[in-house]
Design a protein around this motif. Structure first.
Motif, PDB file in Angstrom:
ATOM      1  N   THR A  88      25.595  39.947  38.225  1.00 32.25           N
ATOM      2  CA  THR A  88      26.268  39.231  39.303  1.00 32.25           C
ATOM      3  C   THR A  88      27.736  39.631  39.304  1.00 32.25           C
ATOM      4  O   THR A  88      28.408  39.526  38.270  1.00 32.25           O
ATOM      5  N   LEU A  89      28.221  40.113  40.434  1.00 33.02           N
ATOM      6  CA  LEU A  89      29.614  40.536  40.597  1.00 33.02           C
ATOM      7  C   LEU A  89      30.292  39.584  41.572  1.00 33.02           C
ATOM      8  O   LEU A  89      29.875  39.477  42.726  1.00 33.02           O
ATOM      9  N   THR A  90      31.325  38.899  41.092  1.00 28.38           N
ATOM     10  CA  THR A  90      31.998  37.867  41.892  1.00 28.38           C
ATOM     11  C   THR A  90      33.461  38.240  42.094  1.00 28.38           C
ATOM     12  O   THR A  90      34.108  38.759  41.181  1.00 28.38           O
ATOM     13  N   GLY A 133      33.063  31.352  51.233  1.00 34.69           N
ATOM     14  CA  GLY A 133      33.245  32.475  52.137  1.00 34.69           C
ATOM     15  C   GLY A 133      33.419  33.815  51.458  1.00 34.69           C
ATOM     16  O   GLY A 133      33.615  34.822  52.141  1.00 34.69           O
ATOM     17  N   ALA A 134      33.356  33.847  50.138  1.00 35.59           N
ATOM     18  CA  ALA A 134      33.532  35.105  49.407  1.00 35.59           C
ATOM     19  C   ALA A 134      32.208  35.853  49.292  1.00 35.59           C
ATOM     20  O   ALA A 134      31.139  35.243  49.157  1.00 35.59           O
ATOM     21  N   VAL A 135      32.290  37.165  49.343  1.00 37.03           N
ATOM     22  CA  VAL A 135      31.123  38.013  49.125  1.00 37.03           C
ATOM     23  C   VAL A 135      30.925  38.205  47.628  1.00 37.03           C
ATOM     24  O   VAL A 135      31.887  38.436  46.896  1.00 37.03           O
ATOM     25  N   HIS A 136      29.701  38.058  47.171  1.00 39.12           N
ATOM     26  CA  HIS A 136      29.404  38.461  45.800  1.00 39.12           C
ATOM     27  C   HIS A 136      28.042  39.151  45.770  1.00 39.12           C
ATOM     28  O   HIS A 136      27.227  38.982  46.675  1.00 39.12           O
ATOM     29  N   TYR A 137      27.844  39.974  44.748  1.00 36.01           N
ATOM     30  CA  TYR A 137      26.697  40.868  44.699  1.00 36.01           C
ATOM     31  C   TYR A 137      25.767  40.493  43.550  1.00 36.01           C
ATOM     32  O   TYR A 137      26.218  40.089  42.469  1.00 36.01           O
ATOM     33  N   HIS A 138      24.459  40.653  43.823  1.00 30.95           N
ATOM     34  CA  HIS A 138      23.423  40.503  42.807  1.00 30.95           C
ATOM     35  C   HIS A 138      22.716  41.843  42.677  1.00 30.95           C
ATOM     36  O   HIS A 138      22.288  42.425  43.679  1.00 30.95           O
ATOM     37  N   MET A 139      22.579  42.321  41.449  1.00 24.85           N
ATOM     38  CA  MET A 139      22.020  43.654  41.214  1.00 24.85           C
ATOM     39  C   MET A 139      21.058  43.616  40.035  1.00 24.85           C
ATOM     40  O   MET A 139      21.312  42.949  39.031  1.00 24.85           O
ATOM     41  N   VAL A 140      19.945  44.321  40.179  1.00 28.50           N
ATOM     42  CA  VAL A 140      18.992  44.516  39.082  1.00 28.50           C
ATOM     43  C   VAL A 140      18.993  45.990  38.723  1.00 28.50           C
ATOM     44  O   VAL A 140      18.890  46.853  39.607  1.00 28.50           O
ATOM     45  N   VAL A 141      19.128  46.294  37.423  1.00 29.40           N
ATOM     46  CA  VAL A 141      19.113  47.674  36.938  1.00 29.40           C
ATOM     47  C   VAL A 141      18.000  47.817  35.905  1.00 29.40           C
ATOM     48  O   VAL A 141      17.690  46.866  35.174  1.00 29.40           O
ATOM     49  N   PHE A 152      22.343  49.207  26.305  1.00 27.52           N
ATOM     50  CA  PHE A 152      23.043  47.988  26.701  1.00 27.52           C
ATOM     51  C   PHE A 152      24.262  48.360  27.547  1.00 27.52           C
ATOM     52  O   PHE A 152      25.040  49.234  27.174  1.00 27.52           O
ATOM     53  N   LEU A 153      24.406  47.665  28.670  1.00 30.72           N
ATOM     54  CA  LEU A 153      25.544  47.902  29.538  1.00 30.72           C
ATOM     55  C   LEU A 153      26.808  47.251  28.974  1.00 30.72           C
ATOM     56  O   LEU A 153      26.746  46.149  28.433  1.00 30.72           O
ATOM     57  N   PRO A 154      27.945  47.902  29.133  1.00 28.63           N
ATOM     58  CA  PRO A 154      29.205  47.240  28.775  1.00 28.63           C
ATOM     59  C   PRO A 154      29.551  46.173  29.814  1.00 28.63           C
ATOM     60  O   PRO A 154      29.071  46.211  30.944  1.00 28.63           O
ATOM     61  N   ALA A 155      30.364  45.218  29.431  1.00 29.36           N
ATOM     62  CA  ALA A 155      30.785  44.171  30.370  1.00 29.36           C
ATOM     63  C   ALA A 155      31.599  44.816  31.492  1.00 29.36           C
ATOM     64  O   ALA A 155      32.645  45.420  31.232  1.00 29.36           O
ATOM     65  N   PRO A 156      31.150  44.715  32.747  1.00 32.43           N
ATOM     66  CA  PRO A 156      31.849  45.428  33.828  1.00 32.43           C
ATOM     67  C   PRO A 156      33.269  44.951  34.087  1.00 32.43           C
ATOM     68  O   PRO A 156      34.075  45.706  34.635  1.00 32.43           O
ATOM     69  N   ASP A 157      33.617  43.716  33.690  1.00 35.15           N
ATOM     70  CA  ASP A 157      34.957  43.190  33.978  1.00 35.15           C
ATOM     71  C   ASP A 157      35.893  43.305  32.786  1.00 35.15           C
ATOM     72  O   ASP A 157      37.008  42.772  32.830  1.00 35.15           O
ATOM     73  N   TRP A 181      34.829  48.424  35.254  1.00 35.25           N
ATOM     74  CA  TRP A 181      33.979  48.766  36.385  1.00 35.25           C
ATOM     75  C   TRP A 181      34.210  47.811  37.555  1.00 35.25           C
ATOM     76  O   TRP A 181      34.093  48.205  38.703  1.00 35.25           O
ATOM     77  N   TRP A 182      34.511  46.555  37.257  1.00 36.15           N
ATOM     78  CA  TRP A 182      34.700  45.530  38.294  1.00 36.15           C
ATOM     79  C   TRP A 182      35.978  44.747  37.980  1.00 36.15           C
ATOM     80  O   TRP A 182      35.930  43.669  37.389  1.00 36.15           O
ATOM     81  N   PRO A 183      37.137  45.244  38.387  1.00 33.06           N
ATOM     82  CA  PRO A 183      38.401  44.565  38.099  1.00 33.06           C
ATOM     83  C   PRO A 183      38.776  43.503  39.133  1.00 33.06           C
ATOM     84  O   PRO A 183      39.894  42.976  39.094  1.00 33.06           O
ATOM     85  N   HIS A 184      37.860  43.154  40.027  1.00 37.42           N
ATOM     86  CA  HIS A 184      38.194  42.269  41.143  1.00 37.42           C
ATOM     87  C   HIS A 184      37.823  40.815  40.880  1.00 37.42           C
ATOM     88  O   HIS A 184      38.047  39.965  41.742  1.00 37.42           O
ATOM     89  N   GLY A 185      37.244  40.518  39.717  1.00 38.77           N
ATOM     90  CA  GLY A 185      36.838  39.153  39.428  1.00 38.77           C
ATOM     91  C   GLY A 185      35.987  39.112  38.183  1.00 38.77           C
ATOM     92  O   GLY A 185      36.189  39.888  37.245  1.00 38.77           O
ATOM     93  N   SER A 186      35.011  38.218  38.160  1.00 34.52           N
ATOM     94  CA  SER A 186      34.164  38.020  36.985  1.00 34.52           C
ATOM     95  C   SER A 186      32.782  38.621  37.206  1.00 34.52           C
ATOM     96  O   SER A 186      32.364  38.879  38.340  1.00 34.52           O
ATOM     97  N   THR A 187      32.074  38.844  36.091  1.00 33.59           N
ATOM     98  CA  THR A 187      30.711  39.368  36.136  1.00 33.59           C
ATOM     99  C   THR A 187      29.836  38.596  35.165  1.00 33.59           C
ATOM    100  O   THR A 187      30.329  37.909  34.268  1.00 33.59           O
ATOM    101  N   ASN A 188      28.543  38.718  35.343  1.00 33.75           N
ATOM    102  CA  ASN A 188      27.575  38.060  34.468  1.00 33.75           C
ATOM    103  C   ASN A 188      26.353  38.960  34.346  1.00 33.75           C
ATOM    104  O   ASN A 188      25.887  39.520  35.348  1.00 33.75           O
ATOM    105  N   ILE A 189      25.835  39.129  33.130  1.00 32.05           N
ATOM    106  CA  ILE A 189      24.665  39.970  32.880  1.00 32.05           C
ATOM    107  C   ILE A 189      23.611  39.122  32.172  1.00 32.05           C
ATOM    108  O   ILE A 189      23.897  38.493  31.147  1.00 32.05           O
ATOM    109  N   GLN A 190      22.395  39.117  32.718  1.00 35.80           N
ATOM    110  CA  GLN A 190      21.276  38.404  32.120  1.00 35.80           C
ATOM    111  C   GLN A 190      20.053  39.299  32.127  1.00 35.80           C
ATOM    112  O   GLN A 190      19.984  40.276  32.884  1.00 35.80           O
TER     113      GLN A 190
END
Length: 317
Positions: free
Chosen positions: A132-134, A176-184, A191-196, A203-212
Motif C-alpha cells: 500500500t502506497l499512501t 481525496g488523496a490517491v493511494h495505490y494497492h499493489m500485489v507482487v 524480501f522487498l526493502p521498505a519503499p519509504d 522508492w516512495w518518498p511521498h508518504g508512507s508504505t505498508n507491506i503484508q
C-alpha cells in the motif's frame, strides 16, 4: 485410455498456424494494407458503402460502457400519424466503462500472472506481497510518481534475478488523496526493502508504505477494484491511471486483451485470436481477420457520446 484426434481438427490447426506465421512476417505497413484490402472486399460485396467507415464511427462496447436506452418515436405534425420509429440509441457512461475495464483487466491479469508464476520450468514456492502506497498530502499526486516506483522495483528484480510481476489499482481515500494497492509475486526467500526508507534513494518518498503477505491476491485486488464507481472515477486527477499490470508475457497479454473484448467479438473469433480494436471494428492480429462492428457512435451538442446499432446489411452515412 487414448482418444484419436480427428484429421479435420489437425488440418484446421495447421492452417491457423500457417496463416499466423505468415501474418507475423509482415511489416506494419503490409499489415495495414492487408486490413484495408479486407475492408475493400467488404465494400465490393456491398456490405459496406465506400466512405462509411470513419474514425468518428469507431465501435463502442455497449456491455462495458453503462448504456442507457433512449428509444423515441416521431410524429407527423400535419397528419398526426406516427412515422417510422427513430433508431434506438444508448447514452455511453464513459466513467462506468472505465471502471469495468479496470475490473476485467485486474482480475484476468492477476489470474494469468499467478498461473504463469506457478507453471515456470523452475517452479517454486511463491511469497506474494501486498503493498500500500499512501501520499502524505491529500493533493500530493503528480504524474510519474508511480512510474518511478515501478522503475525502482524493476531494477531491484533485475539485480536479484527475479521476474517483475505485479498488479496495482488506484483508490481515492475519503480525504481525496490517491493511494495505490499493489500485489507482487516474489520467490520464497526474497524480501522487498521498505519503499519509504532512505533519504536519497527511497522508492516512495511521498508518504508512507505498508507491506503484508497476501493469501488471496486476486481477492485483495478485486476488493479495491470493486469500490470504484462512475462517480468516483470522475474525481480522479486528470491523467491518473486507475490500474496497471506488469510482467505478462506475449501469450498472457493476448489473453487479457481477449477477455477485455466485447462478448460478440469473442463469440465471432477463435480463442487463439489476438484481438485488437481498430477503426470500424476489431481485427485478429495473428491472421488479419477483420470483424466489422454493428455499433456506431455520435457526439451530441453537449459533448455526450451516444451509440446505436445498425444491421450488417445497412449502410450508415
Amino acid at each position: 485410455m487414448t482418444f484419436a484426434v480427428p484429421d479435420e481438427y489437425i488440418a484446421e490447426r495447421m492452417r491457423i498456424a500457417s496463416v499466423a506465421a505468415e501474418w507475423r512476417r509482415l511489416t506494419p505497413a503490409q499489415k495495414r494494407d492487408r486490413v484495408a484490402f479486407r475492408m475493400g472486399q467488404e465494400v465490393a460485396a456491398g456490405r459496406i458503402k465506400s466512405g462509411s467507415l470513419r474514425a468518428s464511427e469507431a465501435s463502442a462496447e455497449p456491455a462495458a460502457l453503462g448504456l442507457v436506452s433512449y428509444a423515441t418515436k416521431d410524429r407527423d405534425e400535419t397528419s398526426g400519424q406516427e412515422k417510422r420509429p427513430l433508431r434506438e440509441r444508448f447514452k455511453i457512461d464513459r466513467d462506468a466503462g472505465r471502471c469495468k475495464r479496470m475490473r476485467v483487466s485486474v482480475s484476468n491479469g492477476a489470474r494469468v500472472l499467478h498461473w504463469q508464476a506457478h507453471c515456470e520450468r523452475s517452479a517454486q514456492r511463491w511469497n506474494l506481497k501486498f503493498l500500500t502506497l499512501t501520499y502524505r498530502k491529500a493533493d500530493g499526486w503528480r504524474p510519474g510518481h508511480l512510474g518511478a516506483f515501478r522503475k525502482a522495483f524493476n531494477h531491484w528484480c533485475v539485480s536479484h534475478k527475479v521476474r517483475a510481476r505485479f498488479v496495482w489499482v488506484a483508490e481515492l481515500q475519503e480525504r481525496g488523496a490517491v493511494h495505490y494497492h499493489m500485489v507482487v509475486w516474489l520467490p520464497k526467500g526474497k524480501f522487498l526493502p521498505a519503499p519509504d526508507k532512505g533519504q536519497r534513494h527511497a522508492w516512495w518518498p511521498h508518504g508512507s508504505t505498508n507491506i503484508q503477505t497476501a493469501q488471496n491476491p486476486i481477492g485483495y485486488l478485486m476488493k479495491y477494484a470493486s469500490k470504484a464507481t462512475a462517480a468516483s472515477a470522475a474525481s480522479y486527477p486528470a491523467g491518473c491511471r486507475m490500474f496497471g499490470v506488469g510482467g505478462l508475457d506475449k501469450s498472457g497479454r493476448e489473453e487479457v486483451r481477449y477477455w477485455r473484448a466485447p462478448m460478440w467479438v469473442r463469440d465471432a473469433m477463435p480463442g487463439t485470436a489476438d484481438i485488437r480494436k481498430t477503426v470500424g471494428g476489431y481485427v485478429d492480429a495473428h491472421t488479419g481477420e477483420f470483424l466489422r462492428s454493428p455499433w456506431r457512435v455520435c457526439v451530441g451538442p453537449d459533448g455526450q457520446v451516444w451509440a446505436f446499432k445498425v444491421d450488417q446489411s445497412e449502410t450508415v452515412q
